[in-house]
Write a protein that holds these residues in place. Structure first.
Motif, short mmCIF file in Angstrom:
data_model
loop_
_atom_site.label_atom_id
_atom_site.label_comp_id
_atom_site.label_asym_id
_atom_site.label_seq_id
_atom_site.Cartn_x
_atom_site.Cartn_y
_atom_site.Cartn_z
N HIS A 46 0.84 -1.19 0.00
CA HIS A 46 0.00 0.00 0.00
C HIS A 46 0.88 1.26 0.00
CE1 HIS A 46 -3.89 -2.04 1.72
NE2 HIS A 46 -3.55 -2.45 0.51
N ALA A 96 -8.48 4.34 -0.14
CA ALA A 96 -7.60 3.29 -0.67
C ALA A 96 -8.16 2.73 -1.97
CB ALA A 96 -7.44 2.17 0.35
N LEU A 109 -3.07 4.93 -1.41
CA LEU A 109 -3.75 5.46 -0.23
C LEU A 109 -3.40 6.91 0.03
CD1 LEU A 109 -3.77 2.25 0.40
CD2 LEU A 109 -4.10 2.99 2.75
#
Length: 262
Positions: free
Chosen positions: A130, A229, A253
């Motif tokens: 992420h 996200a 994100l």
């Protein structure tokens, strides 16, 4: 949590696994990168603390172990600084998390970002990365908040991502390799302070869909930190701890804070 954009690209065996997980319910993973303040003033001082955790924000956990981040830095008035050496490894609830301190040197907007170590999620059969960022304004400069880092997947804010009231609409563009991703799904969660109990699982993770230009919007109904996200398929598979090649969940994100009017 259903993630159809990512699931559509998986092999049949992986699709079966995802389908079974959807039936049983899956918690959404969010890489947190939370500063002590989204706006630095003379009253707050020039020091900004940052907490890095991999968790389920609305459900207040559980935490997942973080490996040493691949990259951690900030894009500010003087360009990009590598802050990897400032990271402090910590144990929180028995899991590894990280923190860092940064001293603002001059007025401007500071875009902090992290590329965490890939995380193996056996329940979903994917490696998770992420790419996460958050913007801090310093001393009223209000310039540079839309700076893009050039991450493989990234959300470009269309709304200044600080100084937002509760109820404001946050908008952004989901990008992969610098290009908008049509109809990307964006998961949205609030860092629960314990004051809210979701009445059903759909209230845990909000889901919005971008338009043909990758543009999405969401009105934040409560004060606090909100994570957006966009979960996309990484272009190159990775090897899991058993040495098997598996798909990659590449998450774009961004964290945004809403504040109540007083």
């Amino acid at each position: 949590m259903n993630r159809p954009i990512f699931a559509r690209t998986l092999a049949p065996a992986s699709l079966l696994s995802v389908s079974l997980l959807i039936a049983g319910g899956v918690q959404a993973h969010f890489q947190e990168l939370i500063p002590t303040a989204d706006i630095v003033t003379a009253d707050t001082g020039a020091e900004v603390g940052l907490e890095l955790r991999f968790t389920h924000p609305m459900e207040r956990g559980p935490l997942m172990d973080m490996g040493q981040p691949v990259r951690f830095g900030v894009a500010g008035p003087n360009g990009v600084e590598d802050l990897t050496a400032t990271l402090n490894a910590e144990k929180t609830d028995g899991k590894q998390t990280f923190s860092a301190d940064y001293r603002v040197k001059q007025p401007g907007d500071y875009v902090f970002f992290v590329e965490p170590a890939p995380y193996w999620e056996p329940a979903e059969g994917v490696m998770i990365v992420h790419y996460t960022k958050v913007v801090v304004d310093a001393f009223g400069a209000e310039a540079g908040w839309d700076t893009e880092i050039g991450l493989p997947v990234e959300i470009e804010p269309l709304v200044r991502p600080y100084g937002l009231w509760t109820g404001n609409l946050f908008s952004g563009i989901v990008k992969q390799n610098g290009k908008p991703v049509p109809f990307a799904e964006v998961e949205v969660e609030w860092i629960n302070d314990g004051s809210v109990t979701p009445p059903a699982s759909p209230f845990v993770t909000q889901v919005v869909k971008a338009d043909a230009n990758g543009h999405f919007s969401y009105a934040m109904p409560r004060a606090g930190w909100w994570g957006f996200a966009a979960l996309l398929e990484g272009e190159t598979p990775m090897k899991n701890p058993d040495g098997e090649e598996v798909p990659v969940e590449a998450g774009a994100l961004i964290w945004v804070k809403a504040t109540d009017m007083q």
